[in-house]
Write a protein that holds these residues in place. Structure first.
Motif, PDB file in Angstrom:
ATOM      1  N   ILE A  67       5.137 -47.779  30.262  1.00 25.88           N
ATOM      2  CA  ILE A  67       5.480 -46.492  29.893  1.00 25.88           C
ATOM      3  C   ILE A  67       6.464 -45.489  30.683  1.00 25.88           C
ATOM      4  CG2 ILE A  67       3.284 -46.012  28.394  1.00 25.88           C
ATOM      5  CD1 ILE A  67       2.430 -44.214  30.837  1.00 25.88           C
ATOM      6  N   ASN A  68       7.080 -44.535  30.276  1.00 27.97           N
ATOM      7  CA  ASN A  68       7.975 -43.726  31.191  1.00 27.97           C
ATOM      8  C   ASN A  68       6.918 -42.977  32.197  1.00 27.97           C
ATOM      9  OD1 ASN A  68      10.228 -44.437  29.731  1.00 27.97           O
ATOM     10  ND2 ASN A  68      10.078 -42.793  28.392  1.00 27.97           N
ATOM     11  N   GLU A  69       7.370 -42.864  33.529  1.00 26.22           N
ATOM     12  CA  GLU A  69       6.813 -42.283  34.580  1.00 26.22           C
ATOM     13  C   GLU A  69       6.864 -40.745  34.160  1.00 26.22           C
ATOM     14  OE1 GLU A  69       7.054 -41.372  39.245  1.00 26.22           O
ATOM     15  OE2 GLU A  69       8.038 -42.917  38.553  1.00 26.22           O
ATOM     16  N   PRO A  70       5.770 -40.007  34.100  1.00 32.52           N
ATOM     17  CA  PRO A  70       5.695 -38.671  33.465  1.00 32.52           C
ATOM     18  C   PRO A  70       6.444 -37.796  34.590  1.00 32.52           C
ATOM     19  CG  PRO A  70       3.565 -39.428  33.564  1.00 32.52           C
ATOM     20  CD  PRO A  70       4.219 -40.632  34.167  1.00 32.52           C
ATOM     21  N   ASN A  71       6.272 -38.019  35.867  1.00 31.89           N
ATOM     22  CA  ASN A  71       6.964 -37.025  36.739  1.00 31.89           C
ATOM     23  C   ASN A  71       8.502 -37.176  36.961  1.00 31.89           C
ATOM     24  OD1 ASN A  71       4.348 -35.747  37.096  1.00 31.89           O
ATOM     25  ND2 ASN A  71       3.610 -37.026  38.541  1.00 31.89           N
ATOM     26  N   HIS A  72       8.902 -38.422  36.098  1.00 34.53           N
ATOM     27  CA  HIS A  72      10.487 -38.786  36.460  1.00 34.53           C
ATOM     28  C   HIS A  72      11.382 -38.224  35.524  1.00 34.53           C
ATOM     29  CE1 HIS A  72      13.527 -41.850  36.834  1.00 34.53           C
ATOM     30  NE2 HIS A  72      13.789 -41.111  37.768  1.00 34.53           N
ATOM     31  N   ALA A  73      11.768 -36.918  35.636  1.00 33.04           N
ATOM     32  CA  ALA A  73      12.578 -36.277  34.427  1.00 33.04           C
ATOM     33  C   ALA A  73      13.980 -36.386  34.707  1.00 33.04           C
ATOM     34  CB  ALA A  73      12.221 -34.812  34.543  1.00 33.04           C
ATOM     35  N   ASN A 123       1.059 -49.179  31.972  1.00 35.78           N
ATOM     36  CA  ASN A 123       0.305 -48.119  31.116  1.00 35.78           C
ATOM     37  C   ASN A 123      -1.035 -48.225  31.253  1.00 35.78           C
ATOM     38  OD1 ASN A 123      -0.571 -46.545  28.884  1.00 35.78           O
ATOM     39  ND2 ASN A 123       0.043 -47.658  27.487  1.00 35.78           N
ATOM     40  N   SER A 140      14.436 -43.440  32.224  1.00 30.77           N
ATOM     41  CA  SER A 140      13.141 -43.147  33.369  1.00 30.77           C
ATOM     42  C   SER A 140      12.593 -44.378  33.830  1.00 30.77           C
ATOM     43  CB  SER A 140      12.107 -42.422  32.238  1.00 30.77           C
ATOM     44  OG  SER A 140      10.949 -42.184  33.207  1.00 30.77           O
TER      45      SER A 140
END
Length: 396
Positions: A225-231, A282, A277
């Protein structure tokens, strides 16, 4: 009395062990083959077979077979033999094929028919039991067909068996055992084997997907999954091309005539490609969901898939773009060992001589072409020199 009984039993056992020869065709009696091999009248323009050994051979008489002789034609001839069924015994079909024309597209296979086939109406629509042999078309199709008819439907083998695609004679053998196992041999060497149930879709599958099973709604099958903190940075999106800042409108440019001037586009040095991202594992990943299977209620084991009743005709029902294929040494028997020995005594006795003759012809052809090329070069030089001398004379 006991001796007599034992003797009778021994004789019975010996007779049972004797190979059954249902068909053997070597074309050894000249043009008599034409009365045995019936030509279909389903079409009026079938190609003609002729008795021939080809351009190269190991034995000029033994290697004679029936050869396709006309390009871009359908061919349809068949031979009848005493009918039989193969219940409880092995079925062996064997023959030789020689594509000496370096075939580009055409069949080299046989069809085994029931004895009630109308031979004069045989065509591609005639129901058959087995289709077996090489088929070549272009670079993509170079396969050995093994097709079984079962319950009114033709089934192709699920495996890819590559056929020989050179110009020499090759021996093709199909063995079908009464335990529903099979074997395919080329030049008396096994190239494929297995079971009728595994390698053909003759029966419904043993198991099917459970129609009542459904993937749980909360099942997560994303491994990454995409790293949540990597915007994505706010200044990331830049156009791929931009107007050339150094370009200037030509002095002689007339907007009324030439249209509105626009600077040429150049690659944007600040372009950063599409943003992606960072990916992480996951924590909710449960693996790929596998649909559970259940026993197929429509599946029933079958022990007689191998069996055919009233086998009685072997046919050649073919299309060839370039003719020249030679068929020979047809054999139908119930004895694997006999078929192997027969192959060695026919194809095996002449195949080395055939190769030797072909190699000699190829060498002679190459030498002739080299001589012709040298002679043409000499002729060009002589003409050039003669032409030069004539010009010199003229100038004098």
């Amino acid at each position: 009395m006991k001796v007599a009984i034992l003797l009778l039993a021994a004789l019975a056992a010996q007779s049972l062990a004797e190979p059954q020869i249902y068909l053997k065709e070597e074309f050894a009696d000249g043009d008599a083959w034409e009365s045995r091999w019936i030509e279909s009248k389903h079409r009026s323009d079938y190609g003609k077979f002729r008795l021939h050994a080809g351009r190269f051979y190991g034995d000029s008489e033994k290697d004679k077979g029936i050869q396709t002789s006309q390009d871009a034609k359908f061919y349809a001839r068949s031979i009848k033999f005493e009918q039989f069924n193969n219940e409880g015994q092995t079925l062996v079909i064997q023959f030789t094929v020689k594509h000496e024309q370096n075939i580009d597209c055409g069949g080299g296979y046989i069809k085994l028919f029931p004895s009630n086939l109308d031979q004069e109406d045989m065509s591609g629509n005639s129901p058959y039991y087995i289709m077996f042999g090489p088929d070549i078309c272009g670079t993509e199709t170079k396969k050995v067909h093994v097709i079984f008819s079962y319950k009114g439907k033709n089934h192709l083998i699920k495996k890819d068996i590559r056929c020989k695609d050179d110009e020499y004679t090759h021996l093709y053998t199909l063995i079908v055992h009464s335990d529903n196992k099979y074997e395919v041999k080329i030049d008396n060497k096994k190239v494929e084997s297995g079971t009728l149930e595994d390698d053909w879709d003759l029966l419904p599958p043993k198991t099917i997907k459970d129609p009542n099973a459904k993937k749980p709604e909360d099942w997560d099958d994303w491994e990454k999954i995409n790293e949540p903190n990597h915007a994505k940075p706010e200044d990331w999106d830049k156009p791929n091309t931009i107007p050339d800042p150094n370009a200037k409108k030509p002095d002689d440019w007339d907007d009324a005539i030439d249209g509105e001037w626009r600077p040429p586009m150049i690659q944007n040095p600040e372009y950063k490609d599409e943003w992606q991202s960072h990916q992480i594992n996951n924590p909710s990943f449960k693996g790929n969901w596998v649909h559970p299977e259940i026993d197929n209620p429509e599946y029933t084991p079958e022990t007689n898939m191998y069996r055919y009743d009233n086998i009685g005709v072997l046919g050649l029902d073919l299309w060839q773009v370039k003719s020249g294929t030679i068929f020979d040494n047809f054999l139908i028997t119930n004895d694997v060992k006999y078929a192997e020995e027969y192959g060695n005594q026919t194809w095996g006795m002449t195949e080395a001589g055939e190769r030797k003759m072909k190699e000699k012809q190829d060498k002679e052809k190459e030498q002739k072409e080299e001589r012709t090329e040298k002679e043409e070069e000499v002729e060009k030089v002589e003409k050039h020199e003669d032409g030069g001398m004539d010009t010199h004379k003229y100038e004098l």
